[in-house]
Design an enzyme around this catalytic site. Structure first.
Site, PDB file in Angstrom:
ATOM      1  N   HIS A  44       0.831  -1.203   0.000  1.00 48.04           N
ATOM      2  CA  HIS A  44       0.000   0.000   0.000  1.00 48.04           C
ATOM      3  C   HIS A  44       0.866   1.253   0.000  1.00 48.04           C
ATOM      4  O   HIS A  44       0.583   2.229  -0.696  1.00 48.04           O
ATOM      5  CB  HIS A  44      -0.933  -0.030   1.223  1.00 48.04           C
ATOM      6  CG  HIS A  44      -1.778   1.182   1.342  1.00 48.04           C
ATOM      7  ND1 HIS A  44      -2.836   1.426   0.493  1.00 48.04           N
ATOM      8  CD2 HIS A  44      -1.703   2.252   2.162  1.00 48.04           C
ATOM      9  CE1 HIS A  44      -3.377   2.585   0.811  1.00 48.04           C
ATOM     10  NE2 HIS A  44      -2.717   3.107   1.820  1.00 48.04           N
ATOM     11  N   ARG A  61      -7.819   1.393 -21.206  1.00 44.61           N
ATOM     12  CA  ARG A  61      -8.590   0.219 -20.790  1.00 44.61           C
ATOM     13  C   ARG A  61     -10.065   0.527 -20.987  1.00 44.61           C
ATOM     14  O   ARG A  61     -10.524   1.604 -20.634  1.00 44.61           O
ATOM     15  CB  ARG A  61      -8.343  -0.083 -19.314  1.00 44.61           C
ATOM     16  CG  ARG A  61      -6.885  -0.253 -18.940  1.00 44.61           C
ATOM     17  CD  ARG A  61      -6.798  -0.583 -17.452  1.00 44.61           C
ATOM     18  NE  ARG A  61      -5.429  -0.724 -17.017  1.00 44.61           N
ATOM     19  CZ  ARG A  61      -4.724   0.257 -16.472  1.00 44.61           C
ATOM     20  NH1 ARG A  61      -5.273   1.442 -16.294  1.00 44.61           N
ATOM     21  NH2 ARG A  61      -3.480   0.048 -16.097  1.00 44.61           N
ATOM     22  N   ARG A 116      -7.317  -0.841 -25.816  1.00 50.98           N
ATOM     23  CA  ARG A 116      -7.354  -2.286 -25.617  1.00 50.98           C
ATOM     24  C   ARG A 116      -8.806  -2.749 -25.629  1.00 50.98           C
ATOM     25  O   ARG A 116      -9.642  -2.195 -24.905  1.00 50.98           O
ATOM     26  CB  ARG A 116      -6.716  -2.645 -24.272  1.00 50.98           C
ATOM     27  CG  ARG A 116      -6.750  -4.152 -23.992  1.00 50.98           C
ATOM     28  CD  ARG A 116      -6.044  -4.513 -22.714  1.00 50.98           C
ATOM     29  NE  ARG A 116      -6.806  -4.091 -21.547  1.00 50.98           N
ATOM     30  CZ  ARG A 116      -6.341  -4.161 -20.297  1.00 50.98           C
ATOM     31  NH1 ARG A 116      -5.132  -4.599 -20.064  1.00 50.98           N
ATOM     32  NH2 ARG A 116      -7.087  -3.763 -19.286  1.00 50.98           N
ATOM     33  N   GLU A 121       1.130 -10.984 -23.249  1.00 52.81           N
ATOM     34  CA  GLU A 121       0.978 -11.268 -21.816  1.00 52.81           C
ATOM     35  C   GLU A 121       1.237 -12.739 -21.555  1.00 52.81           C
ATOM     36  O   GLU A 121       1.525 -13.140 -20.437  1.00 52.81           O
ATOM     37  CB  GLU A 121      -0.455 -10.952 -21.365  1.00 52.81           C
ATOM     38  CG  GLU A 121      -0.826  -9.496 -21.507  1.00 52.81           C
ATOM     39  CD  GLU A 121      -2.329  -9.317 -21.630  1.00 52.81           C
ATOM     40  OE1 GLU A 121      -2.915  -8.755 -20.717  1.00 52.81           O
ATOM     41  OE2 GLU A 121      -2.906  -9.763 -22.639  1.00 52.81           O
ATOM     42  N   ASN A 174       2.702  -6.935 -16.267  1.00 58.14           N
ATOM     43  CA  ASN A 174       2.118  -7.523 -15.050  1.00 58.14           C
ATOM     44  C   ASN A 174       1.643  -8.949 -15.316  1.00 58.14           C
ATOM     45  O   ASN A 174       1.962  -9.881 -14.586  1.00 58.14           O
ATOM     46  CB  ASN A 174       0.941  -6.678 -14.543  1.00 58.14           C
ATOM     47  CG  ASN A 174       1.364  -5.264 -14.181  1.00 58.14           C
ATOM     48  OD1 ASN A 174       2.545  -4.969 -14.101  1.00 58.14           O
ATOM     49  ND2 ASN A 174       0.392  -4.396 -13.985  1.00 58.14           N
ATOM     50  N   ASP A 175       0.869  -9.114 -16.388  1.00 58.25           N
ATOM     51  CA  ASP A 175       0.385 -10.457 -16.708  1.00 58.25           C
ATOM     52  C   ASP A 175       1.506 -11.348 -17.243  1.00 58.25           C
ATOM     53  O   ASP A 175       1.555 -12.537 -16.943  1.00 58.25           O
ATOM     54  CB  ASP A 175      -0.767 -10.401 -17.717  1.00 58.25           C
ATOM     55  CG  ASP A 175      -2.125 -10.322 -17.023  1.00 58.25           C
ATOM     56  OD1 ASP A 175      -2.242 -10.855 -15.890  1.00 58.25           O
ATOM     57  OD2 ASP A 175      -3.058  -9.744 -17.590  1.00 58.25           O
ATOM     58  N   ARG A 191      -1.143 -12.784  -9.480  1.00 61.62           N
ATOM     59  CA  ARG A 191      -0.914 -11.368  -9.191  1.00 61.62           C
ATOM     60  C   ARG A 191      -1.608 -10.910  -7.920  1.00 61.62           C
ATOM     61  O   ARG A 191      -1.221  -9.942  -7.302  1.00 61.62           O
ATOM     62  CB  ARG A 191      -1.521 -10.513 -10.311  1.00 61.62           C
ATOM     63  CG  ARG A 191      -0.710 -10.425 -11.531  1.00 61.62           C
ATOM     64  CD  ARG A 191      -1.520  -9.811 -12.651  1.00 61.62           C
ATOM     65  NE  ARG A 191      -1.835  -8.421 -12.389  1.00 61.62           N
ATOM     66  CZ  ARG A 191      -2.407  -7.639 -13.288  1.00 61.62           C
ATOM     67  NH1 ARG A 191      -2.703  -8.116 -14.473  1.00 61.62           N
ATOM     68  NH2 ARG A 191      -2.674  -6.392 -13.023  1.00 61.62           N
ATOM     69  N   CYS A 236       3.347  -1.715 -21.640  1.00 59.54           N
ATOM     70  CA  CYS A 236       2.449  -1.027 -20.718  1.00 59.54           C
ATOM     71  C   CYS A 236       2.382  -1.906 -19.491  1.00 59.54           C
ATOM     72  O   CYS A 236       2.331  -3.114 -19.577  1.00 59.54           O
ATOM     73  CB  CYS A 236       1.067  -0.826 -21.333  1.00 59.54           C
ATOM     74  SG  CYS A 236       0.271  -2.323 -21.917  1.00 59.54           S
TER      75      CYS A 236
END
Lengths: 90, 561
Positions: free
Chosen positions: B188, B290, B327, B416, B439-440, B450, B487
């Site tokens: 966080h 997105r 996307r 990804e 990330n993916d 994740r 990205c």
């Protein structure tokens, strides 16, 4: 009055869906319990009880509602559980 | 106090600050004594109720002023404090003649243990309960539950880690930097630091040994905290701070390496309303728009073509003459939709998500493409459209044709899934561009969910296996003359951005607040430098080693000038 439904939320009844569900139960003003068929039910207004019970996506649960408008409340809560509430950004 | 001079952690962003340390931990609650109650169970229950109600009210008050994700967490914590089962447990314990402090503390501990037993997934909730117990006991003892006493001057905030309830009450204008002994790049604290552009170093063990008031240099770029710096170190820090400030004042030009090689700097957007801020912060376009926001609030039906068209038009209109990469709907896994996803998958991240879900519901894909093509016709932006979760050459050919067929000239695929990275040459020969979703790609390469805190350490885009896949895609793009973007969080890491450029990536898309730091970092190295830094990272065994090797290679290059 009770009904057996299947949990639809992708990650089960944790985090945000658990929060929304206990809020809906508290708002109904009825006494509601939730549990696995044959298992011991927990107070559905208890977010801690619900999270600890670990209801997962696809689990069957028995909802039991006591109160003046138990049929309406049972219908609303059943619909909540059979809808997918998981959403996240990105 | 141990003499600590230099501490190492994970830097967030690339800022540098100098300031005095202030520890912000609540005064630890003394474990409630096992002494019998002197006022009786009924009076103790009234005290417990009052304390729990005050904690809950405070959490709700903070929730009201917090952003959406923090609000959810704080509201859930308030519900836990109000929990009827908790109060039942407190009541039972009071029956044995103990004090409210003891009963409340034990009741929370009991539920925390229950959650801990429920598995790793709940460890975080159990930590929430310890925090709530601490607050409730503090309320009973008449102590403040506030985290910080404002020292009246700017300070470097030092803590074990920060919870949303803590940061919601901080006056962030006074905070020069965060340094935490625990937590990682997805904690966080790290997320808040990125959002607010605050210098931060997380996971720096030993920082608790620094005394309040100690002067420190917090160097996020190097992931180092220097205590009691000497004059030379201070001068070096001040000159870097000044250089950064000067760089931020210069009107943002196009992103480029030191030798002029362009690296387009684009923005990740989740809603049309974010476009203006991205332009202000110097985005050269949008690298990832997105489209889930249009769909997520709908449970049973997809939005109409007209609704979608208006939202797309709004974003495209903010970027005349510039690239906007949209996307296609990425439903499934962490964001399922009733009308697209069956909802009964054991393993949704590996299920029918992304393009797989779109192909199964042809009308949703057709409507989205129709709306995008119509929005393109109304604006001057250069619209590129890409598909999420593409695994094969056949899927690439299918979606590229579908996008071209509605009159959108530039079609691409997200990388990804490792399969398309490994055969990127064949994939890129069938489409116009690739955009790597780090990330993916990391999640699938490392087989680490994740969203699961217990495997978060594996979710690091610096891992050499992930970098090697990026290299495959970069090389294929260079060979075929096709653009390759990134990205994802990786693009926002100023040093990793240089590595990505060195691996052949031609555009980087990130949260707009990260653009300035990445622009400055890229401008320090030539393409040859970037390739050498990337090689150093690729040669490492572990993610942490790759980060260090890249840092060392970069420092050698700048020191040699």
């Amino acid at each position: 009055m009770e009904r057996t439904v299947t949990i639809a939320s992708g990650h089960g009844l944790h985090a945000r869906p658990a929060k929304l569900f206990t809020q809906a139960v508290a708002a109904s003003g009825h006494k509601v319990t939730i549990g696995r068929p044959g298992g011991s039910p927990v107070n559905a207004a208890s977010i801690l009880g619900i999270i600890a019970a670990g209801f997962e996506n696809g689990d069957e649960v028995v909802l039991d509602v006591e109160g003046d408008e138990s049929e309406r409340v049972l219908g609303e809560l059943s619909e909540f559980l059979t809808t997918d509430h998981d959403e996240a950004a990105g | 106090m141990i003499e600590v001079r230099e501490l190492v952690g994970v830097g967030i962003g690339s800022g540098v600050v100098v300031g005095p340390v202030l520890h912000v931990s609540r005064q630890a609650a003394s474990a409630p004594a096992d002494t019998p109650s002197t006022i009786g169970a009924d009076a103790e229950l009234a005290r417990a109720r009052e304390a729990l109600a005050s904690v809950s009210a405070q959490l709700r008050e903070r929730a009201a002023g917090a952003d959406e994700s923090t609000r959810d967490v704080l509201e859930a914590q308030a519900l836990m404090t109000d929990d009827p089962a908790l109060l039942d447990s407190v009541t039972v314990k009071l029956g044995a003649g103990v004090t409210a402090e003891k009963a409340v503390s034990d009741a929370f501990a009991e539920f925390a243990a229950m959650l801990a037993d429920a598995g790793e997934y709940f460890a975080e909730r159990a930590a929430d309960l310890h925090d709530l117990a601490d607050r409730a006991v503090a309320a009973l003892q008449g102590r403040s539950t506030e985290l910080v006493i404002d020292p009246g001057h700017p300070y470097v905030l030092v803590a074990r880690d920060l919870a949303p309830a803590d940061t919601a009450v901080l006056d962030l204008d006074r905070v020069l930097a965060f340094v935490t002994s625990e937590g990682g790049p997805t904690s966080h604290t790290a997320i808040l630091a990125r959002q607010r552009g605050i210098v931060a170093i997380v996971g720096a063990p030993g920082v608790e040994g620094l005394a309040d008031g100690t002067q420190v240099i917090v160097d996020a770029e190097r992931g180092r905290v220097f205590a009691d710096p000497d004059a030379a170190e201070l001068a070096d820090a001040e000159s870097r701070i000044a250089a950064r400030a000067a760089a931020a004042d210069v009107p943002a030009g196009p992103g480029a390496l030191a030798d002029g090689t362009p690296v387009k700097l684009l923005a990740n957007l989740g809603k049309p309303g974010e476009a203006a801020e991205a332009v202000r912060l110097g985005a050269e376009g949008v690298g990832l728009f997105r489209t889930e926001f249009l769909f997520l609030d709908r449970l049973t039906t997809a939005p109409t073509v007209a609704d979608q068209q208006e939202s797309y038009r709004e974003v495209l209109a903010a970027f005349p003459g510039k690239r906007v990469v949209v996307r296609l709907l990425d439903a499934g896994a962490d964001k399922p939709l009733a009308f697209l996803n069956p909802g009964e998958e054991e393993n949704p991240a590996l299920g029918r998500r992304g393009l797989r879900a779109l192909r199964a519901t042809a009308s949703v894909l057709a409507d989205q493409l129709t709306a995008l093509a119509a929005a393109q016709a109304q604006t001057e932006a250069e619209l590129w459209v890409m598909a999420p979760m593409v695994a094969t050459v056949e899927e690439t050919a299918f979606v590229t044709r579908a996008i071209h067929d509605v009159g959108i000239r530039t079609a691409g695929v997200m990388v990804e899934i490792p399969s398309v990275a490994l055969i990127a040459d064949r994939v890129l020969s069938r489409t116009d561009f690739a955009s790597i979703g780090t990330n993916d790609l990391t999640q699938y390469t490392m087989a680490a969910d994740r969203q699961l805190g217990s495997v978060a350490a594996l979710q690091d885009p610096w891992h050499p296996a992930v970098l090697r896949l990026v290299k495959e895609v970069g090389a294929a793009g260079a060979a075929l003359g096709k653009p390759v973007g990134v990205c994802g969080e990786a693009a926002a890491d100023p040093l990793l951005a240089v590595v990505l450029a060195g691996l052949g990536v031609t555009s980087l898309s990130m949260s707009p607040t990260a653009l300035a730091d990445v622009r400055v970092s890229l401008a320090r190295y030539s393409l040859d430098d970037a390739a050498a830094i990337a090689e150093a990272a690729l040669a490492a065994d572990e993610a942490a080693d790759a980060r260090q090797a890249a840092r060392a290679a970069a420092d050698t290059i700048t020191a040699g000038r």
